[in-house]
Design a protein around this motif. Structure first.
Motif, PDB file in Angstrom:
ATOM      1  N   MET A  23      -4.853   3.145  -0.444  1.00  0.00           N
ATOM      2  CA  MET A  23      -3.219   3.142  -0.061  1.00  0.00           C
ATOM      3  C   MET A  23      -2.982   1.795  -0.976  1.00  0.00           C
ATOM      4  O   MET A  23      -3.454   0.799  -1.074  1.00  0.00           O
ATOM      5  CB  MET A  23      -3.093   2.697   1.110  1.00  0.00           C
ATOM      6  CG  MET A  23      -3.399   3.688   2.038  1.00  0.00           C
ATOM      7  SD  MET A  23      -2.795   5.482   2.186  1.00  0.00           S
ATOM      8  CE  MET A  23      -1.186   4.889   3.271  1.00  0.00           C
ATOM      9  N   ILE A  24      -1.739   2.072  -1.714  1.00  0.00           N
ATOM     10  CA  ILE A  24      -1.282   0.784  -2.479  1.00  0.00           C
ATOM     11  C   ILE A  24       0.366   0.695  -1.901  1.00  0.00           C
ATOM     12  O   ILE A  24       1.060   1.647  -1.881  1.00  0.00           O
ATOM     13  CB  ILE A  24      -1.256   1.224  -4.160  1.00  0.00           C
ATOM     14  CG1 ILE A  24      -2.561   1.130  -4.492  1.00  0.00           C
ATOM     15  CG2 ILE A  24      -0.258   0.066  -4.614  1.00  0.00           C
ATOM     16  CD1 ILE A  24      -2.330   1.517  -6.084  1.00  0.00           C
ATOM     17  N   ASN A  25       0.215  -0.603  -1.327  1.00  0.00           N
ATOM     18  CA  ASN A  25       1.678  -0.453  -0.717  1.00  0.00           C
ATOM     19  C   ASN A  25       2.130   0.338   0.481  1.00  0.00           C
ATOM     20  O   ASN A  25       3.070   0.824   0.424  1.00  0.00           O
ATOM     21  CB  ASN A  25       2.776  -1.141  -1.442  1.00  0.00           C
ATOM     22  CG  ASN A  25       2.952  -2.286  -2.203  1.00  0.00           C
ATOM     23  OD1 ASN A  25       1.910  -3.005  -1.917  1.00  0.00           O
ATOM     24  ND2 ASN A  25       4.073  -2.841  -2.917  1.00  0.00           N
ATOM     25  N   ASP A  26       0.734   0.793   1.139  1.00  0.00           N
ATOM     26  CA  ASP A  26       1.124   1.617   2.187  1.00  0.00           C
ATOM     27  C   ASP A  26       1.502   3.071   1.657  1.00  0.00           C
ATOM     28  O   ASP A  26       1.763   4.035   2.510  1.00  0.00           O
ATOM     29  CB  ASP A  26       2.228   1.318   3.160  1.00  0.00           C
ATOM     30  CG  ASP A  26       2.089  -0.209   4.063  1.00  0.00           C
ATOM     31  OD1 ASP A  26       0.616  -0.381   4.273  1.00  0.00           O
ATOM     32  OD2 ASP A  26       2.857  -0.781   4.173  1.00  0.00           O
ATOM     33  N   VAL A  27       1.239   3.376   0.354  1.00  0.00           N
ATOM     34  CA  VAL A  27       1.348   4.663  -0.093  1.00  0.00           C
ATOM     35  C   VAL A  27       0.155   5.349  -0.613  1.00  0.00           C
ATOM     36  O   VAL A  27      -0.531   4.500  -1.271  1.00  0.00           O
ATOM     37  CB  VAL A  27       2.271   4.626  -1.232  1.00  0.00           C
ATOM     38  CG1 VAL A  27       2.474   6.063  -2.134  1.00  0.00           C
ATOM     39  CG2 VAL A  27       3.695   4.274  -0.784  1.00  0.00           C
ATOM     40  N   ASN A  28      -0.214   6.370  -0.004  1.00  0.00           N
ATOM     41  CA  ASN A  28      -1.630   6.975  -0.653  1.00  0.00           C
ATOM     42  C   ASN A  28      -1.631   7.362  -2.055  1.00  0.00           C
ATOM     43  O   ASN A  28      -0.506   8.145  -2.357  1.00  0.00           O
ATOM     44  CB  ASN A  28      -1.818   8.322   0.242  1.00  0.00           C
ATOM     45  CG  ASN A  28      -3.249   8.678   0.147  1.00  0.00           C
ATOM     46  OD1 ASN A  28      -3.661   8.871  -1.006  1.00  0.00           O
ATOM     47  ND2 ASN A  28      -3.737   9.237   1.196  1.00  0.00           N
ATOM     48  N   VAL A  29      -2.464   6.856  -2.859  1.00  0.00           N
ATOM     49  CA  VAL A  29      -2.354   7.021  -4.073  1.00  0.00           C
ATOM     50  C   VAL A  29      -2.426   8.723  -4.456  1.00  0.00           C
ATOM     51  O   VAL A  29      -1.935   9.115  -5.535  1.00  0.00           O
ATOM     52  CB  VAL A  29      -3.360   6.366  -4.975  1.00  0.00           C
ATOM     53  CG1 VAL A  29      -3.295   4.891  -4.939  1.00  0.00           C
ATOM     54  CG2 VAL A  29      -4.757   6.912  -4.598  1.00  0.00           C
ATOM     55  N   GLN A  30      -3.231   9.178  -3.709  1.00  0.00           N
ATOM     56  CA  GLN A  30      -3.207  10.823  -3.841  1.00  0.00           C
ATOM     57  C   GLN A  30      -1.912  11.592  -3.812  1.00  0.00           C
ATOM     58  O   GLN A  30      -1.446  11.429  -2.441  1.00  0.00           O
ATOM     59  CB  GLN A  30      -4.080  11.594  -3.119  1.00  0.00           C
ATOM     60  CG  GLN A  30      -5.795  10.947  -3.659  1.00  0.00           C
ATOM     61  CD  GLN A  30      -6.998  11.759  -2.711  1.00  0.00           C
ATOM     62  OE1 GLN A  30      -6.581  12.831  -2.463  1.00  0.00           O
ATOM     63  NE2 GLN A  30      -7.889  11.043  -2.479  1.00  0.00           N
ATOM     64  N   GLY A  31      -1.618  12.318  -4.697  1.00  0.00           N
ATOM     65  CA  GLY A  31      -0.332  13.098  -4.475  1.00  0.00           C
ATOM     66  C   GLY A  31       1.174  12.513  -4.465  1.00  0.00           C
ATOM     67  O   GLY A  31       2.038  12.844  -4.019  1.00  0.00           O
TER      68      GLY A  31
END
Length: 231
Positions: free
Chosen positions: A59-67
């Motif tokens: 997660m980068i800044n609470d966003v999953n990098v996949q998709g």
């Protein structure tokens, strides 16, 4: 900034990365060190969603990098020459990357001014294609492009490799100056223990894909690293 949970990657039954948990906070400068084959580059590629893990998440800044693509707006990176476009000149490549960040003429002027000392008159205004550059100058082009758009997170894999001693010192000074002038998080892998400890306030030691040890803010980090790798 970066949160890793239960991250694993294996090739042909051999686990090359196994990180149960790792957190990198905003405005930290983190160095990742380890011998060849430790899994550093594979870890970086999974963080950037260039290869998919067998298990776990990044997660980068609470966003999953996949998709997802939103995290890419705040991340700059250079891992290897595959990030470059060989049939462009450096200036053409910078214009290409700059357009992705909606660079104005003033933005380009400031960009070239920032990296003028690091380029040492060998990059800007030259007619050589990227494919014809030396290994050191390829590294300079990739590192500079990673900073375009003023990303919050900059990831560099072996940034000092192939640079001559003068360029290494100029890069170290540039990285430290950039952190002093604005809030930027670094994730840097390096075999150069001296430089990485002068840039990073936290060091992660990786061995056989596992995080063996974390050194955070110790005054004697270099001595501890040297002792670890001499053992």
């Amino acid at each position: 900034m970066i949160t890793i949970q239960s991250l694993k990657k294996a090739y042909k039954g051999v686990t090359v990365v196994d990180v149960p948990e790792l957190k990198i906070q905003f405005n930290e400068s983190v160095g990742v060190v380890g011998n060849n084959g430790a899994g550093k580059t594979t870890l970086f590629r999974m963080i950037l969603d260039l290869i998919r893990p067998n298990e776990g998440s990044v997660m980068i800044n609470d966003v999953n990098v996949q998709g997802n693509d939103s995290w890419k707006q705040i991340v700059g990176s250079f891992l290897d020459e595959g990030f470059l476009i060989p049939y462009l000149t450096p200036d053409e490549y910078f214009r290409f990357v700059g357009r992705l960040h909606n660079y104005s003429p003033e933005d380009f002027k400031n960009f070239y001014a920032k990296f003028e000392d690091f380029f040492q008159g060998e990059i800007a205004g030259k007619k050589k294609y990227i494919s014809d550059l030396s290994k050191g100058n390829l590294k300079k082009v990739g590192i500079a492009a990673a900073f375009m758009g003023n990303p919050q997170l900059v990831m560099l894999d072996e940034p000092f490799e192939n640079l001559d001693p003068t360029s290494q010192i100029k890069l170290k000074n540039l990285l430290n100056r950039e952190r002093q002038e604005r809030s930027v998080t670094y994730l840097i892998s390096s075999h150069d223990l001296n430089h990485v400890t002068e840039i990073c306030n936290k060091i992660i030691i990786v061995e056989k894909g596992k995080v063996i040890r974390e050194l955070d803010g110790q005054e004697n980090m270099l001595a501890e690293l040297e002792a670890y790798f001499k053992a």
